[in-house]
Design a protein around this motif. Sequence first.
Motif, PDB file in Angstrom:
ATOM      1  N   MET A 169      75.989  11.090  57.499  1.00 47.31           N
ATOM      2  CA  MET A 169      75.895   9.630  57.633  1.00 47.31           C
ATOM      3  C   MET A 169      76.831   8.962  56.630  1.00 47.31           C
ATOM      4  O   MET A 169      76.779   9.232  55.432  1.00 47.31           O
ATOM      5  CB  MET A 169      74.460   9.147  57.356  1.00 47.31           C
ATOM      6  N   SER A 170      77.658   8.058  57.163  1.00 41.82           N
ATOM      7  CA  SER A 170      78.596   7.337  56.301  1.00 41.82           C
ATOM      8  C   SER A 170      78.187   5.869  56.150  1.00 41.82           C
ATOM      9  O   SER A 170      78.960   5.053  55.637  1.00 41.82           O
ATOM     10  CB  SER A 170      80.022   7.482  56.829  1.00 41.82           C
ATOM     11  N   VAL A 171      76.970   5.554  56.610  1.00 42.52           N
ATOM     12  CA  VAL A 171      76.301   4.282  56.277  1.00 42.52           C
ATOM     13  C   VAL A 171      74.819   4.636  56.120  1.00 42.52           C
ATOM     14  O   VAL A 171      74.397   5.722  56.537  1.00 42.52           O
ATOM     15  CB  VAL A 171      76.435   3.215  57.400  1.00 42.52           C
ATOM     16  N   ASN A 172      74.054   3.730  55.548  1.00 42.07           N
ATOM     17  CA  ASN A 172      72.610   3.948  55.546  1.00 42.07           C
ATOM     18  C   ASN A 172      72.109   3.664  56.953  1.00 42.07           C
ATOM     19  O   ASN A 172      72.338   2.583  57.485  1.00 42.07           O
ATOM     20  CB  ASN A 172      71.935   3.038  54.518  1.00 42.07           C
ATOM     21  N   PRO A 173      71.417   4.630  57.578  1.00 41.77           N
ATOM     22  CA  PRO A 173      71.126   4.496  58.995  1.00 41.77           C
ATOM     23  C   PRO A 173      70.181   3.333  59.303  1.00 41.77           C
ATOM     24  O   PRO A 173      69.383   2.930  58.461  1.00 41.77           O
ATOM     25  CB  PRO A 173      70.483   5.837  59.349  1.00 41.77           C
ATOM     26  N   GLY A 174      70.310   2.818  60.486  1.00 39.37           N
ATOM     27  CA  GLY A 174      69.424   1.733  60.931  1.00 39.37           C
ATOM     28  C   GLY A 174      70.129   0.696  61.779  1.00 39.37           C
ATOM     29  O   GLY A 174      69.527   0.122  62.672  1.00 39.37           O
ATOM     30  N   PHE A 175      71.395   0.485  61.488  1.00 35.55           N
ATOM     31  CA  PHE A 175      72.106  -0.600  62.182  1.00 35.55           C
ATOM     32  C   PHE A 175      73.563  -0.218  62.418  1.00 35.55           C
ATOM     33  O   PHE A 175      74.155   0.519  61.617  1.00 35.55           O
ATOM     34  CB  PHE A 175      72.059  -1.891  61.348  1.00 35.55           C
ATOM     35  N   GLY A 176      74.119  -0.779  63.467  1.00 35.56           N
ATOM     36  CA  GLY A 176      75.551  -0.645  63.690  1.00 35.56           C
ATOM     37  C   GLY A 176      76.299  -1.692  62.873  1.00 35.56           C
ATOM     38  O   GLY A 176      75.695  -2.594  62.276  1.00 35.56           O
ATOM     39  N   GLY A 177      77.598  -1.544  62.809  1.00 33.61           N
ATOM     40  CA  GLY A 177      78.442  -2.578  62.210  1.00 33.61           C
ATOM     41  C   GLY A 177      78.441  -2.636  60.698  1.00 33.61           C
ATOM     42  O   GLY A 177      78.840  -3.648  60.115  1.00 33.61           O
ATOM     43  N   GLN A 178      78.008  -1.568  60.031  1.00 28.16           N
ATOM     44  CA  GLN A 178      78.017  -1.585  58.559  1.00 28.16           C
ATOM     45  C   GLN A 178      79.319  -0.989  58.021  1.00 28.16           C
ATOM     46  O   GLN A 178      80.086  -0.364  58.730  1.00 28.16           O
ATOM     47  CB  GLN A 178      76.836  -0.766  58.024  1.00 28.16           C
ATOM     48  N   LYS A 179      79.504  -1.193  56.710  1.00 29.88           N
ATOM     49  CA  LYS A 179      80.745  -0.761  56.069  1.00 29.88           C
ATOM     50  C   LYS A 179      80.678   0.738  55.730  1.00 29.88           C
ATOM     51  O   LYS A 179      79.664   1.224  55.224  1.00 29.88           O
ATOM     52  CB  LYS A 179      80.916  -1.585  54.773  1.00 29.88           C
ATOM     53  N   PHE A 180      81.766   1.407  55.984  1.00 36.31           N
ATOM     54  CA  PHE A 180      81.919   2.842  55.711  1.00 36.31           C
ATOM     55  C   PHE A 180      81.785   3.128  54.212  1.00 36.31           C
ATOM     56  O   PHE A 180      82.416   2.449  53.393  1.00 36.31           O
ATOM     57  CB  PHE A 180      83.301   3.263  56.208  1.00 36.31           C
ATOM     58  N   ILE A 181      80.990   4.141  53.873  1.00 38.58           N
ATOM     59  CA  ILE A 181      80.821   4.536  52.467  1.00 38.58           C
ATOM     60  C   ILE A 181      81.709   5.757  52.210  1.00 38.58           C
ATOM     61  O   ILE A 181      81.386   6.888  52.590  1.00 38.58           O
ATOM     62  CB  ILE A 181      79.335   4.873  52.172  1.00 38.58           C
ATOM     63  N   GLY A 182      82.853   5.517  51.601  1.00 39.13           N
ATOM     64  CA  GLY A 182      83.897   6.538  51.509  1.00 39.13           C
ATOM     65  C   GLY A 182      83.527   7.779  50.716  1.00 39.13           C
ATOM     66  O   GLY A 182      84.056   8.862  50.972  1.00 39.13           O
ATOM     67  N   THR A 183      82.592   7.647  49.769  1.00 35.94           N
ATOM     68  CA  THR A 183      82.275   8.801  48.915  1.00 35.94           C
ATOM     69  C   THR A 183      81.673   9.960  49.711  1.00 35.94           C
ATOM     70  O   THR A 183      81.667  11.094  49.224  1.00 35.94           O
ATOM     71  CB  THR A 183      81.299   8.388  47.798  1.00 35.94           C
ATOM     72  N   VAL A 184      81.182   9.692  50.916  1.00 37.66           N
ATOM     73  CA  VAL A 184      80.574  10.791  51.684  1.00 37.66           C
ATOM     74  C   VAL A 184      81.616  11.794  52.168  1.00 37.66           C
ATOM     75  O   VAL A 184      81.256  12.898  52.600  1.00 37.66           O
ATOM     76  CB  VAL A 184      79.741  10.283  52.897  1.00 37.66           C
ATOM     77  N   MET A 185      82.893  11.442  52.075  1.00 39.04           N
ATOM     78  CA  MET A 185      83.925  12.383  52.527  1.00 39.04           C
ATOM     79  C   MET A 185      83.890  13.691  51.730  1.00 39.04           C
ATOM     80  O   MET A 185      84.262  14.738  52.230  1.00 39.04           O
ATOM     81  CB  MET A 185      85.321  11.760  52.433  1.00 39.04           C
ATOM     82  N   GLU A 186      83.425  13.596  50.483  1.00 43.83           N
ATOM     83  CA  GLU A 186      83.309  14.825  49.665  1.00 43.83           C
ATOM     84  C   GLU A 186      82.368  15.829  50.324  1.00 43.83           C
ATOM     85  O   GLU A 186      82.538  17.035  50.199  1.00 43.83           O
ATOM     86  CB  GLU A 186      82.718  14.489  48.291  1.00 43.83           C
ATOM     87  N   LYS A 187      81.357  15.291  51.005  1.00 50.04           N
ATOM     88  CA  LYS A 187      80.396  16.197  51.663  1.00 50.04           C
ATOM     89  C   LYS A 187      81.087  16.971  52.778  1.00 50.04           C
ATOM     90  O   LYS A 187      80.813  18.153  52.993  1.00 50.04           O
ATOM     91  CB  LYS A 187      79.233  15.385  52.256  1.00 50.04           C
ATOM     92  N   THR A 188      81.978  16.290  53.486  1.00 48.61           N
ATOM     93  CA  THR A 188      82.698  16.959  54.574  1.00 48.61           C
ATOM     94  C   THR A 188      83.539  18.107  54.028  1.00 48.61           C
ATOM     95  O   THR A 188      83.563  19.199  54.590  1.00 48.61           O
ATOM     96  CB  THR A 188      83.603  15.945  55.279  1.00 48.61           C
TER      97      THR A 188
END
Length: 226
Positions: A139-158
Amino acid sequence: MTRSPLLAPSLLSADIMNMERSISSLEGQHDWLHVDVMDGCFVPNITFGPAFVRGLRMRYPDETLDVHLMVEHPDRLLDDFLEAGADILTVHVEADRHVHRTLSRIRESGAKAGLSLNPGTSVELLRPLLPFVDLILVMSVNPGFGGQKFIGTVMEKTTTLCRWRSAGHFSYLVEMDGGIGRENAADVAKGGCDVLVMGSAVFGAPNPADMLKAVRSDLVEVMPRV
Ligand code: DX5
Ligand code: ZN
């Protein structure tokens, strides 16, 4: 040949009163349909249930239905969604006390087992479960809604998940979900993601099929030739 990620438009951002028209507007330019199931408890929103998935399966027998369960105790709902026709059923690691059992049940049914984690959850939690998953949904946003801003730090997980995949000879796909649009799809793909979920960027576009075509051609340019 190039290795280009799969595109999975999220029906969360489709026109709920005109679902068939929304799906037709993709003109087959998508790979999977992403279905966001929310229970008002794990996330502060309520969306689709098994009846919707069953309806999709009956109307679109050849589509790959990528069902993302954002629900507490997903084990209670597995049979309903599997019988409804989900091809990929993804549960959250934060939502289930017995994730291994849940993943095993999904696989035993013949569906693909997916595991997701929120932006604030450590990827280390997934490590013991890697042999039992077909897909990891980051998840690159906190889940629940569409249209939120991408949280770039999650790329490290990938990066970590791709490294663990090669080291352990696993074959799971890495999917990213939330805040992806034409402006960052190429970076997400370059980071190693195999499947990109896009909701508002696709269904909010004047022409969703053209949007998907544009993203696909951007991706082909940046992906390494294999
Ligand atoms: C968020 C959902 C996403 C959502 C993505 O909770 O899991 O699938 O639809 O929407 P966008 O692409 O608009 O961030
Ligand atoms: Zn989703």
